[in-house]
Enzyme design. Structure first.
Site, short mmCIF file in Angstrom:
data_model
loop_
_atom_site.label_atom_id
_atom_site.label_comp_id
_atom_site.label_asym_id
_atom_site.label_seq_id
_atom_site.Cartn_x
_atom_site.Cartn_y
_atom_site.Cartn_z
N GLY A 81 0.27 -1.54 0.34
CA GLY A 81 0.02 0.23 0.15
C GLY A 81 0.97 1.43 0.10
O GLY A 81 0.70 2.20 -0.67
N ARG A 82 2.24 1.26 0.37
CA ARG A 82 2.97 2.53 1.28
C ARG A 82 4.33 2.04 0.21
O ARG A 82 5.52 3.08 0.97
CB ARG A 82 2.70 3.44 1.77
N LYS A 102 9.79 2.44 0.29
CA LYS A 102 8.54 2.65 0.95
C LYS A 102 8.50 4.52 1.51
O LYS A 102 9.39 5.44 1.64
CB LYS A 102 9.00 2.62 2.87
N GLY A 132 -0.33 6.02 0.41
CA GLY A 132 0.22 5.73 -0.20
C GLY A 132 2.98 6.05 0.26
O GLY A 132 2.89 6.03 -0.14
N ARG A 191 14.80 0.66 0.50
CA ARG A 191 14.64 -0.34 1.38
C ARG A 191 15.55 -1.78 0.88
O ARG A 191 15.55 -1.57 -0.18
CB ARG A 191 13.22 -1.28 2.17
N ARG A 244 6.65 -11.81 1.10
CA ARG A 244 5.40 -12.51 3.44
C ARG A 244 4.64 -13.95 2.33
O ARG A 244 4.39 -14.06 1.87
CB ARG A 244 4.63 -11.14 3.77
N ASP A 275 1.02 -10.95 6.86
CA ASP A 275 1.49 -9.95 6.02
C ASP A 275 3.22 -9.13 6.25
O ASP A 275 3.24 -8.92 5.46
CB ASP A 275 0.40 -8.64 4.99
#
EC number: 2.7.7.-
Length: 522
Positions: free
Chosen positions: A103-104, A123, A136, A193, A200, A270
């Site tokens: 989502g972000r 991110k 986001g 990142r 996941r 998740d």
């Protein structure tokens, strides 16, 4: 970044979303959606890790380049790449949440360097088809926490994602930090990142929940091919080996969390990586006083599902959900159940050995279990700082008296005046047993102290420390971000120049926003 070797295996081999519009929606029969980051108005580099840059094939000189700034803020797309957001589902606080997805977070690309593969991800880079009702984006406050913590965990020896860079976007982001109906604008930020992948448990859960079994089989075999290539045998046997590997690395990760007193705060499925690495640094925290019931997450304050002492069982529960997701490929419950049942047994054995190492007891005796259990109980009688207690324990000599031993660890007590009466008696009894047990160890005091200091960090990223860096950064002063980054690169070293950070949480930080419990708002 002229030397980056692009190798997009994930997008090349797995099913993509055929709808390329960036609209929030349910995405079926796909593991990802192509989406470009939102362009920041005026990006600014706050901090970057030279070590992580070298890891993925970026030179130190390139860090200061305009290209680095633009790519890792989302302003420009790397040539030969197509950014994407991953589709996955998950259980949140024990409840099935359905489709979640990035989502972000937006994956820029996969790169290959020195025969290793890494996924580069932003991110806070803007809206994706999985953003639901959010924008986001991310704010400086949470981005500093993620950047510093990912690197702190790495240097502590805890399996983790890494953080390449921290940047301001130049844009304002609206957030309600306390979820109390008082939103305010904050500085926007982006963290780059790095991980082998950001796959996941929820990725597999989604496919099984939607009965996309062809995609499930393809996806599991993709993971085995590229991330668990040592797995061989018939397909069913491979799937079981895959589950066993994920269970083993997850167990090792949680063991490290318990060793250093780290509490993740949001152990949803998740947020669990197939690589057994810590992922998604939201409302995390380190134990200040030793309290197995503590959670850093305000959302979890009532049920405390993700409290420190419950992390091993939650890991097993999450693995149970992964087992359910893999079941259609195995079609037999017993072998999956066997792996799940052995998880806590193996963890308990590893935990006992880890605790003995923290205590400086490197040979095993029948009484060791009671020594550990006794300590865990007594640490809770009065607020006792976990990090300071274990670090100072290494200073005790075999020849010391019980009174001397208590004097050596007294700085760990938050309320020293409470250490009287029954509490003092309990500590005296425990130390009497511990000191006698210590005398049975063959190592010299010096050698034992050295070994203890390799597993008991002197410095951890306490929430109040991160908050001080955030408060300064909000005013444009990034010196504390830099100082803490340097400190946390050598958490087991004495570092006398940073001795001020070897201290209990100050009283002012006990209830200050960001210094104890935090929300998921970022």
């Amino acid at each position: 970044m002229k030397n980056l070797k692009i190798n997009n295996r994930f997008t090349a081999e797995l099913p993509a979303d055929t709808d390329e519009t960036n609209e929030v929606r349910q995405v079926k029969d796909a593991l990802f959606s192509y989406v470009n980051p939102t362009k920041p108005s005026n990006p600014e580099l706050i901090h970057a890790s030279e070590e992580v840059a070298k890891l993925v094939g970026i030179s130190v000189d390139e860090i200061q380049s305009e290209s680095f700034l633009n790519v890792f803020s989302g302003k420009e797309i790397l040539e030969g790449t197509r950014p994407y957001a991953m589709c996955y589902a998950g259980h949140q606080f024990g409840n099935w949440a359905g489709q979640l997805g990035d989502g972000r977070a937006i994956n820029l690309t996969e790169v290959e360097h020195n025969n290793d593969f890494f996924t580069l991800q932003l991110k806070g880079a803007g809206k994706t088809p999985y953003s639901r009702t959010a924008d986001g984006l991310a704010v400086l406050r949470s981005s500093i926490r993620e950047h510093l913590c990912a690197e702190a965990m790495h240097y502590l020896g805890v399996p983790t994602t890494r953080s390449l860079s921290l940047m301001l976007s130049g844009d304002q982001v609206l957030r309600d930090v306390l979820y109390n109906g008082n939103p305010a604008y904050e500085k926007g930020a982006i963290v780059a990142r790095v991980a082998p992948s950001f796959i996941r448990f929820g990725s597999f859960e989604m496919l099984t929940a939607r009965n996309e079994l062809k995609n499930l089989k393809q996806f599991v075999e993709f993971n085995i091919k590229y991330y668990f290539s040592e797995i061989k045998g018939e397909p069913k046997e491979q799937y079981l080996q895959f589950f066993q590997k994920v269970a083993d690395t997850t167990r090792e990760m949680i063991l490290h969390w318990q060793r250093v007193g780290f509490v993740h705060g949001v152990m949803n499925t998740d947020n669990m990586s197939i690589h057994g690495i810590t992922i998604d640094y939201g409302p995390y925290g380190w134990l200040e006083n030793y309290d197995p019931n503590w959670t850093p997450n305000t959302t979890d304050s009532q049920n405390r599902r993700y409290r420190f002492g419950n992390q091993p069982k939650i890991a097993q529960w999450n693995l149970y959900q992964l087992a359910n997701a893999l079941y259609p490929l195995v079609n037999e419950a017993a072998p999956l159940e066997k792996i799940l049942e052995s998880f806590i047994d193996k963890f308990d054995k590893d935990y006992k050995l880890m605790m003995l190492n923290k205590l400086g007891l490197f040979t095993s005796t029948k009484s060791d279990g009671s020594i550990i259990a006794g300590l865990e109980a007594i640490l809770q009688l009065s607020e006792t700082d976990m990090t300071i207690f274990f670090r100072n324990l290494s200073k005790i000599k075999k020849s010391d008296s019980v009174e001397s031993a208590l004097e050596i660890i007294k700085d760990a007590f938050y309320i020293p005046e409470e250490i009287t009466g029954e509490i003092l008696e309990a500590w005296t009894k425990w130390f009497a047993i511990y000191m006698e047990r210590l005398k049975t160890e063959d190592l010299s005091d010096e050698s034992r102290s050295t070994k203890m200091n390799l597993v008991n960090p002197k410095y951890v990223l306490r929430n109040y420390m991160a908050q001080l860096a955030i408060d300064a950064a909000d005013k444009g002063d990034y010196s504390l971000v830099n100082e803490l980054y340097l400190l946390l690169q050598k958490p087991y070293d004495e570092q006398p120049e940073f001795e001020k950070w070897f201290a209990k949480r100050p009283d002012w930080a006990r209830s200050k926003v960001g210094c104890s419990m935090l929300s998921c708002s970022s």
